[in-house]
Design an enzyme around this catalytic site. Structure first.
Site, PDB file in Angstrom:
ATOM      1  N   GLU A 171       1.554 -10.527  -7.396  1.00 29.55           N
ATOM      2  CA  GLU A 171       0.796 -11.386  -6.498  1.00 29.55           C
ATOM      3  C   GLU A 171       0.187 -12.618  -7.471  1.00 29.55           C
ATOM      4  O   GLU A 171       0.452 -13.854  -7.225  1.00 29.55           O
ATOM      5  CB  GLU A 171      -0.098 -10.464  -5.634  1.00 29.55           C
ATOM      6  CG  GLU A 171      -1.085 -11.471  -4.854  1.00 29.55           C
ATOM      7  CD  GLU A 171      -2.293 -10.636  -4.236  1.00 29.55           C
ATOM      8  OE1 GLU A 171      -2.665 -11.388  -3.245  1.00 29.55           O
ATOM      9  OE2 GLU A 171      -2.460  -9.564  -4.422  1.00 29.55           O
ATOM     10  N   HIS A 172      -0.382 -11.851  -8.521  1.00 27.59           N
ATOM     11  CA  HIS A 172      -1.177 -12.721  -9.264  1.00 27.59           C
ATOM     12  C   HIS A 172      -0.628 -12.444 -10.740  1.00 27.59           C
ATOM     13  O   HIS A 172      -0.474 -11.500 -11.164  1.00 27.59           O
ATOM     14  CB  HIS A 172      -2.730 -12.683  -9.467  1.00 27.59           C
ATOM     15  CG  HIS A 172      -3.374 -12.535  -8.003  1.00 27.59           C
ATOM     16  ND1 HIS A 172      -3.754 -11.522  -7.288  1.00 27.59           N
ATOM     17  CD2 HIS A 172      -3.867 -13.591  -7.609  1.00 27.59           C
ATOM     18  CE1 HIS A 172      -4.404 -11.965  -6.328  1.00 27.59           C
ATOM     19  NE2 HIS A 172      -4.599 -13.026  -6.279  1.00 27.59           N
TER      20      HIS A 172
END
Length: 436
Positions: free
Chosen positions: A327-328
Site C-alpha cells: 500500500e505504502h
C-alpha cells in the site's frame, strides 16, 4: 517480529506468508453481511433501526434521528482551535490542488471525411462515502474521499459513518462542514453500504461507494458491486520500506510504528541489504513502543505482522518490494529517485528521508485511500476518475460511412449477425441512391 534472510533455504516458504498478508477470508462473515444487506433492501429504515440498536447500542426512533445536521457540523468546526482549523484548511487546499490535476477533460477528434470521434467525461450524480468510526475516527479519510468527488463535480455527496452510543466524532463533523457536505447519516458497517447501494424510501441510492472499513464493510462493498460501482476492496493498512546502510534507523522505526498503531492486523515491513541497520531499527522499536498511547495495538501488530527482510543488494530489495506490492512504499536510500523506474507495484511511493508516510496520510496531496494486500498490482489509489464515467462519441458522415461501411458489414456477416450488416448496407444504398 519476523526476520527473513533471502540467503536461507527456508526464505521462499516464509516469504509466501508475507505475500498472503492482509488477505481477508470473508467466508465466515459473508452470510451475516448478506443477511444484513437483504434486510436493508427489503425493510429499509426498519432494518436500520434494528442494526443500529444491535451494533452501535442506541435507539433510532425516527428518520431524523439518523441525520447529522449542518448546524452540528458548523458547531463542531467553530469549536476547533485556530491551529487545528488552519491544519484542516491546509490539508484541504493541498488535496484539492493535487486532485484538480487529475480531472479528465472531454475531447473530440474531427477527421477530414467528417467523421467525429471522442470521449465525454461526466461526473457521477450521487456518490456515497463511508467514513470509519470504530477504534479511531479519521477526519483525514473524509477529506480524502470527499475532495475527489467535489473536484469531479458530483452534485450529491452522501456520507455514512457509525456513531457508537450515538456519539459522533467532532473532528469528522468539522471536516464535513469544511467540505460543504450536508447529507450525513449515523449508520455504519455493512448496513451503511447496503443503505447507500440500495437506498430506501427516505434516501435515494448512490452510483458509487468509496471509503475504507473493516472486514464487514469490505465484504459488503464486494457484494453490492454491480448494483453500484466501488473504489476497491481494501484490507488492513501496510507499509514497506526499502532502506540502505545510510538510512536513519530512528526515522524507519517511527514510520513502521505509524502503520502498526492503526490496527493489530496492520503490516510493517523493512527491506534492507544492511544487517546493522535492521538491528538498529529493531532496537529503536523496542525502545519507543512501550510509551506509545496505542502501545497495545501497535505491539500486537509488531509482534505478529512486522517483518524484517535482509537482502543481498538494493536490486534484490526492489524485487522483493515489487513482489509485495505494498500500500505504502518508502525508499530511504542514498539516491532514491534512481530506484523509481524499477518500482512497478505500490499504492503510493515515498522518496527520500523527509517523505515520511504520515505526510501522505494527511496533507501531501495524493490520496491516502490505497490498494492493500498486494492489490496494488491491479488497483490504483482513489482519485477523481472514481467519481466520473466516460461515454464514447461517434458521429459518422455519409463520406465516412462509405469509406468503411462495406468492411463493417463484412465483419458483421462473418459473425452471422445479418441485421448488423443490413443496418449499414441499407444506409450505403440510401447514400448511393441520393447521389444518383
Amino acid at each position: 517480529m519476523k526476520y527473513l534472510d533471502v540467503r536461507l533455504p527456508e526464505f521462499a516458504n516464509e516469504f509466501q506468508q508475507v505475500l498472503s498478508r492482509g488477505k481477508m477470508d470473508m467466508k465466515e462473515v459473508s452470510s451475516l453481511v448478506q443477511e444484513l444487506l437483504d434486510e436493508i433492501r427489503t425493510e429499509g429504515l426498519d432494518a436500520l433501526k434494528k442494526h443500529i440498536a444491535r451494533f452501535d447500542k442506541w435507539e433510532v426512533k425516527s428518520f431524523e434521528d439518523l441525520r447529522i445536521s449542518p448546524k452540528e457540523c458548523l458547531n463542531a468546526y467553530n469549536q476547533l482551535s485556530s491551529e487545528l482549523k488552519s491544519a484542516l484548511h491546509l490539508a484541504y487546499d493541498r488535496i484539492y490542488a493535487f486532485h484538480r490535476k487529475q480531472k479528465m477533460q472531454s475531447w473530440i477528434d474531427c477527421e477530414e471525411n467528417g467523421n467525429i470521434l471522442g470521449s465525454k467525461f461526466t461526473p457521477m450524480e450521487r456518490a456515497g462515502l463511508y467514513i470509519p468510526g470504530g477504534k479511531a475516527a479519521y477526519p483525514s479519510s473524509l477529506l480524502m474521499n470527499a475532495i475527489p468527488a467535489i473536484v469531479a463535480g458530483v452534485k450529491e455527496i452522501v456520507v455514512c459513518s457509525p456513531t457508537p452510543h450515538n456519539q459522533a466524532n467532532p473532528l469528522v463533523l468539522a471536516a464535513l462542514h469544511l467540505c460543504g457536505i450536508t447529507e450525513v447519516y449515523k449508520v455504519g458497517g455493512a448496513s451503511a453500504i447496503g443503505l447507500m447501494a440500495y437506498g430506501c424510501k427516505e434516501i435515494p441510492k448512490v452510483d458509487v461507494i468509496t471509503g475504507p472499513g473493516n472486514i464487514f464493510v469490505a465484504c459488503a462493498k464486494k457484494l453490492v458491486f454491480g448494483e453500484v460501482n466501488i473504489d476497491m476492496v481494501a484490507g488492513p493498512s501496510e507499509i514497506a520500506i526499502i532502506a540502505d546502510s545510510q538510512a536513519n534507523p530512528l526515522y524507519i522505526a517511527y514510520d513502521l510504528l505509524s502503520q502498526a498503531e492503526h490496527d493489530e492486523m496492520a503490516s510493517s515491513i523493512l527491506i534492507s541489504d544492511s544487517a546493522p541497520l535492521i538491528e538498529s531499527v529493531q532496537k529503536h522499536i523496542e525502545q519507543i513502543l512501550p510509551s506509545m498511547p496505542r502501545a497495545e495495538i501497535a505491539g500486537a501488530s509488531i509482534k505478529n505482522r512486522a517483518v524484517m527482510i535482509y537482502t543481498r543488494n538494493l536490486q534484490e530489495s526492489i524485487e522483493i518490494a515489487n513482489a509485495i506490492a505494498p500500500e505504502h512504499l518508502e525508499v530511504l536510500t542514498t539516491t532514491p529517485f534512481d530506484t523509481l523506474p524499477y518500482i512497478k507495484h505500490a499504492g503510493a511511493i515515498f522518496l527520500g528521508e523527509h517523505s515520511s508516510e504520515p505526510i501522505g496520510d494527511y496533507l501531501a496531496g495524493p490520496n491516502h485511500t490505497l490498494p492493500t494486500g498486494g492489490s496494488a498490482r491491479f488497483f490504483s489509489p482513489l482519485g477523481v476518475e472514481h467519481f466520473m464515467k466516460k461515454s464514447s462519441i461517434i458521429a459518422f458522415s455519409a463520406t465516412a460511412l462509405e469509406e468503411v461501411g462495406e468492411s463493417c458489414a463484412l465483419l458483421a456477416q462473418s459473425e452471422s449477425l445479418s441485421a448488423h450488416a443490413q443496418a449499414v448496407l441499407t444506409r450505403l444504398d440510401s447514400i448511393k441512391s441520393k447521389r444518383e
